[in-house]
Design an enzyme around this catalytic site. Structure first.
Site, PDB file in Angstrom:
ATOM      1  N   GLU A 117       0.851  -1.345  -0.055  1.00  0.00           N
ATOM      2  CA  GLU A 117       0.064   0.109  -0.010  1.00  0.00           C
ATOM      3  C   GLU A 117       0.834   1.348  -0.015  1.00  0.00           C
ATOM      4  O   GLU A 117       1.861   1.154   0.576  1.00  0.00           O
ATOM      5  CB  GLU A 117      -1.044   0.092   1.221  1.00  0.00           C
ATOM      6  CG  GLU A 117      -1.927   0.668   1.211  1.00  0.00           C
ATOM      7  CD  GLU A 117      -3.035   0.866   2.461  1.00  0.00           C
ATOM      8  OE1 GLU A 117      -3.337   1.880   2.909  1.00  0.00           O
ATOM      9  OE2 GLU A 117      -3.461  -0.333   2.636  1.00  0.00           O
ATOM     10  N   GLU A 121      -3.195  10.330   2.708  1.00  0.00           N
ATOM     11  CA  GLU A 121      -4.627  10.632   3.601  1.00  0.00           C
ATOM     12  C   GLU A 121      -4.566  11.969   4.127  1.00  0.00           C
ATOM     13  O   GLU A 121      -3.876  12.436   4.854  1.00  0.00           O
ATOM     14  CB  GLU A 121      -4.548   9.425   4.809  1.00  0.00           C
ATOM     15  CG  GLU A 121      -4.763   7.862   4.110  1.00  0.00           C
ATOM     16  CD  GLU A 121      -4.861   7.111   5.287  1.00  0.00           C
ATOM     17  OE1 GLU A 121      -5.574   6.126   5.348  1.00  0.00           O
ATOM     18  OE2 GLU A 121      -3.775   7.046   6.250  1.00  0.00           O
TER      19      GLU A 121
END
Length: 357
Positions: A117, A121
């Protein structure tokens, strides 16, 4: 692409030649200021949040909404073995505590126990307080070894669109904000499987993270301010499309054979582009950004990691500003600025981290 198909009805032979020339010329000059965006239905699909994903009439942009019923998100229609993933993004304004807007790559749906990943964010805040954001990297399911950094921005991301990008190649990862590289991770042999190596999809989501996003969960989402609207447009996907090598509706079952796919041409293209090389001006901009806007780094969190992870580059000037918790010594989100120094800079109109390209 749609204009090119239309022109085929006029002169098939001539237009095919023009199309090929245009494609080659665009790829040669592709950089942060010249990105080839796609239409939504050319490479993206609805992920979740029925009714909360709203596509524009021209199919170039999409709104993701969060209300009291659900968030929303989209996913790339294909998985990529390395790539450049980019979008212009505008975040919700006013009260946004508890909200996370994420732009990231992952393969968690396929490699459940050992997923990779790469995250950008955005973390909402109380009205009048700025959005903050974090970048992170996981490889081979190494979620117990998070590598997050947290930052502020030098602009209000709810007022206008800004471009956020992730570059992932066999040798490096670069996170970009507009034309400023904010973080570079160079692959080290000692990282082993912690460096993302398996095909990933692109995701964009908005969701309720009241339990942790703002002040450690002290402030949650207030749905009297909903719906919360995030906007994505001019989305770009460039890389080795692994899904094309396994046609069919259930091709995810075959992604485990990704090692048999030759991505050398695509990787060479990625690594030869402007966004894969940090110029001296951009290196200065990155250093300024990290000095002034980074307020947490796992590399300086000696309580969490007594020995920094192998990819960490310890910069003495940076290290001296951080506690052993990885957070700034001054207790705020940035070091204190002397009044005289602040006064001298008051009339500056250009962002101090601009690469000035």
């Amino acid at each position: 692409m749609r204009d090119s198909i239309y022109l085929l009805w006029i002169d098939n032979r001539l237009v095919v030649i023009i199309m090929m020339v245009m494609m080659v010329s665009c790829r040669c000059v592709l950089g942060l200021e010249n990105i080839n965006p796609i239409f939504f239905d050319e490479g993206l699909s609805h992920l979740f949040g029925e009714g909360n994903l709203i596509r524009s009439p021209d199919d170039r942009s999409v709104r993701l909404l969060l209300d009291k019923y659900t968030g929303s998100g989209f996913i790339s229609s294909s998985m990529y073995q390395h790539g450049f993933f980019s979008s212009l993004i505008k975040l919700p304004g006013a009260y946004t505590a508890g909200i996370v807007v994420a732009f990231y790559t992952s393969n968690g749906d396929v490699f459940v126990k050992d997923h990779d990943e790469l995250d950008i964010e955005f973390l909402g805040n109380l009205e009048g307080k700025p959005w903050r954001f974090q970048t992170n990297m996981y490889g081979n399911g190494s979620t117990n070894r998070g590598r997050e950094e947290r930052y502020r921005l030098w602009f209000d991301p709810s007022k206008e669109f800004h471009r956020y990008s992730i570059l992932w190649t066999p040798t490096k990862i670069i996170f970009w904000v507009d034309d400023v590289p904010i973080r570079e991770i160079l692959r080290k042999e000692e990282m082993n499987g912690d460096y993302p190596q398996k095909p990933m999809s692109l995701y964009a989501t908005i969701w309720d993270a009241s339990s942790w996003a703002t002040s450690g969960g002290k402030f949650g989402v207030d749905y009297t301010f909903s719906p919360f609207v995030s906007e994505f447009k001019d989305i770009a996907l460039d890389g080795c499309n692994v899904s094309d090598s396994f046609p069919g509706e259930n091709n995810n079952n075959n992604i485990g054979n990704y090692n048999n796919i030759n991505c050398s041409v695509s990787d060479q293209f990625l690594m030869s582009n402007d966004y894969s090389t940090i110029s001296p001006k951009q290196a200065t901009a990155m250093r300024r950004f990290r000095e002034r806007y980074m307020y947490y780094s796992y590399c300086y969190d000696t309580i969490r990691y007594s020995v920094p992870p192998p990819e960490c580059v310890i910069v003495t000037a940076e290290k001296n500003r951080f506690r052993d918790t990885g957070r700034l010594k001054f207790g705020g989100s940035h070091p204190k600025v002397h009044k005289a120094r602040k006064k001298r800079r008051r009339n500056r109109s250009t962002p101090v981290v601009s690469a000035d390209l």
